[in-house]
Design a protein around this motif. Structure first.
Motif, PDB file in Angstrom:
ATOM      1  N   UNK A 174       1.162  -1.171  -0.264  1.00  0.00           N
ATOM      2  CA  UNK A 174      -0.042   0.310  -0.051  1.00  0.00           C
ATOM      3  C   UNK A 174       0.708   1.105  -0.308  1.00  0.00           C
ATOM      4  N   UNK A 175       1.973   0.914   0.972  1.00  0.00           N
ATOM      5  CA  UNK A 175       3.015   2.109   0.584  1.00  0.00           C
ATOM      6  C   UNK A 175       4.222   2.410  -0.562  1.00  0.00           C
ATOM      7  N   UNK A 176       3.461   2.943  -1.851  1.00  0.00           N
ATOM      8  CA  UNK A 176       4.016   3.049  -2.773  1.00  0.00           C
ATOM      9  C   UNK A 176       5.459   3.011  -2.620  1.00  0.00           C
ATOM     10  N   UNK A 177       6.254   3.714  -1.505  1.00  0.00           N
ATOM     11  CA  UNK A 177       7.453   4.552  -1.888  1.00  0.00           C
ATOM     12  C   UNK A 177       8.359   3.197  -1.001  1.00  0.00           C
ATOM     13  N   UNK A 178       7.799   2.379  -0.055  1.00  0.00           N
ATOM     14  CA  UNK A 178       8.206   1.278   1.094  1.00  0.00           C
ATOM     15  C   UNK A 178       7.983   0.075  -0.362  1.00  0.00           C
ATOM     16  N   UNK A 179       7.197   0.323  -1.088  1.00  0.00           N
ATOM     17  CA  UNK A 179       7.344  -0.972  -2.303  1.00  0.00           C
ATOM     18  C   UNK A 179       8.630  -0.806  -3.126  1.00  0.00           C
ATOM     19  N   UNK A 180       9.066   0.357  -3.716  1.00  0.00           N
ATOM     20  CA  UNK A 180       9.787   0.799  -4.208  1.00  0.00           C
ATOM     21  C   UNK A 180      10.965   0.491  -3.907  1.00  0.00           C
ATOM     22  N   UNK A 181      11.535   0.848  -2.470  1.00  0.00           N
ATOM     23  CA  UNK A 181      12.469   0.497  -1.805  1.00  0.00           C
ATOM     24  C   UNK A 181      12.890  -0.804  -2.074  1.00  0.00           C
ATOM     25  N   UNK A 182      11.719  -1.334  -1.514  1.00  0.00           N
ATOM     26  CA  UNK A 182      12.117  -2.931  -1.797  1.00  0.00           C
ATOM     27  C   UNK A 182      12.146  -3.598  -3.152  1.00  0.00           C
ATOM     28  N   UNK A 183      11.740  -2.919  -3.482  1.00  0.00           N
ATOM     29  CA  UNK A 183      11.626  -3.371  -5.609  1.00  0.00           C
ATOM     30  C   UNK A 183      13.399  -3.425  -5.504  1.00  0.00           C
ATOM     31  N   UNK A 184      13.616  -2.066  -4.993  1.00  0.00           N
ATOM     32  CA  UNK A 184      15.181  -1.698  -5.690  1.00  0.00           C
ATOM     33  C   UNK A 184      16.171  -2.440  -4.569  1.00  0.00           C
ATOM     34  N   UNK A 185      16.221  -2.867  -4.145  1.00  0.00           N
ATOM     35  CA  UNK A 185      16.371  -3.993  -2.794  1.00  0.00           C
ATOM     36  C   UNK A 185      16.607  -5.163  -3.524  1.00  0.00           C
ATOM     37  N   UNK A 186      15.894  -5.896  -3.969  1.00  0.00           N
ATOM     38  CA  UNK A 186      15.590  -6.661  -4.844  1.00  0.00           C
ATOM     39  C   UNK A 186      16.121  -7.027  -5.984  1.00  0.00           C
ATOM     40  N   UNK A 187      16.595  -6.200  -6.543  1.00  0.00           N
ATOM     41  CA  UNK A 187      16.609  -5.846  -7.795  1.00  0.00           C
ATOM     42  C   UNK A 187      15.843  -5.694  -8.805  1.00  0.00           C
TER      43      UNK A 187
END
Length: 331
Positions: free
Chosen positions: A103-116
């Motif tokens: 739901x939190x798009x910012x956190x979601x994108x940070x996780x995606x960046x961390x997971x490449x």
């Protein structure tokens, strides 16, 4: 089986993006009738005592979670499965933790960046800034501006895409104020094709359903090709009529389709999704895919993307609802 259909209680004067949940309640109820299950629709509000009385009074074996907000606050909907988990009632769809993260798009994108997992570069806006501040260490334009914690394309319109840094800085305060000073996500706008990949659990585990492409028809040159609020919810809007879901992908797209499915599965695993989900992606002019959003517990209306993909795969609504329920019940 006794199934409590948990849903948010839309206001009587709410627009279609809010009242659509009742269409989902009816679809799930009809499918449960066909499956021979006893069911009751129970609205959730912040009056938790009343909500729990209703749940305990019905005594469900499982809760079918359709809640998209609580008393009009979208960011609160992950609390619904959290409460059900606390009182040990199995709940369909993704667990509370997954819903909070997606739901939190910012956190979601940070996780995606961390997971490449490739996702467009972004930054956040929480108050006034100047052009030179916006231009420092941020993604290059054009940009699309979104609420950081709302779904259903809320506050996304043609004016949400900016090509000029000065126009962006000038336009942000008005959008920020309109949303009650909630944080905004400023994301690099990907010009290209848009896809949705839906996923559904089954006896053999999760599977990707046929990917759908959103085809933008009759758009004027220079008009942003986005699925804005009116494209989803206003049948009279040109964007609604000119954004067409298509499963008729060409053989030349075979490798791309497999890449989209692989990225969707990586999102499923990274966010520990459950039951069913949909991942929205863009493919740029260099044929590189980018994950835009992860929709845990996507809309189940019969004309929505998830149900369309499931039926394209040969499943009827009762089959879909049965599989979602089976994924929720303890082994």
């Amino acid at each position: 089986m006794r199934v409590a259909i948990i849903h948010n209680n839309p206001s009587q004067d709410g627009d279609l993006s809010e009242t659509d949940v009742m269409r989902q309640v009816r679809l799930v109820g009809k499918a449960l009738d066909e499956l021979g299950a006893t069911h009751a629709a129970i609205p959730v509000t912040r009056a938790l005592g009343r909500f729990l009385d209703d749940v305990y009074g019905f005594g469900p074996d499982v809760a079918f979670n359709l809640a998209e907000s609580v008393d009009g606050r979208d960011e609160l909907h992950p609390n619904v499965p959290a409460v059900l988990e606390l009182i040990d009632i199995p709940c369909t769809g993704s667990p509370a933790g997954s819903l909070w993260l997606t739901t939190d798009k910012v956190i979601a994108k940070e996780i995606m960046q961390a997971r490449d997992i490739p996702t467009p570069e972004f930054w956040t806006y929480k108050g006034p800034l100047h052009s030179h501040q916006a231009g420092q260490n941020h993604a290059k334009g054009p940009w699309i501006v979104k609420p950081a914690a709302k779904d259903a394309s809320i506050d996304i319109d043609e004016g949400a895409v900016f090509s000029s840094l000065d126009d962006l800085v000038e336009g942000l305060p008005e959008r920020w104020a309109r949303l009650g000073q909630e944080p905004l996500l400023i994301e690099r706008y990907i010009h290209g094709r848009e896809f949705g990949v839906s996923m559904l659990e089954g006896p053999g585990g999760v599977e990707c359903l046929p990917p759908a492409e959103i085809v933008f028809c009759n758009y004027k040159e220079g008009t942003p090709r986005i699925v804005d609020w009116r494209a989803k919810w206003d049948p009279l809007a040109p964007s609604y009529q000119n954004t067409v879901r298509s499963f008729d992908l060409q053989p030349a797209d075979g490798l791309l389709i497999e890449e989209l499915k692989e990225l969707a599965m990586r999102c499923w695993n990274a966010f520990r999704l459950k039951g069913y989900a949909r991942v929205d992606l863009r493919v740029d002019e260099m044929k590189r895919p980018w994950v835009l959003e992860i929709n845990a517990n996507p809309c189940l209306s019969d004309d929505a993307g998830f149900m369309a993909a499931a039926m394209e795969n040969g499943l009827m609504p009762k089959d879909i609802i049965r599989r979602i329920l089976e994924a929720a019940r303890p082994a």
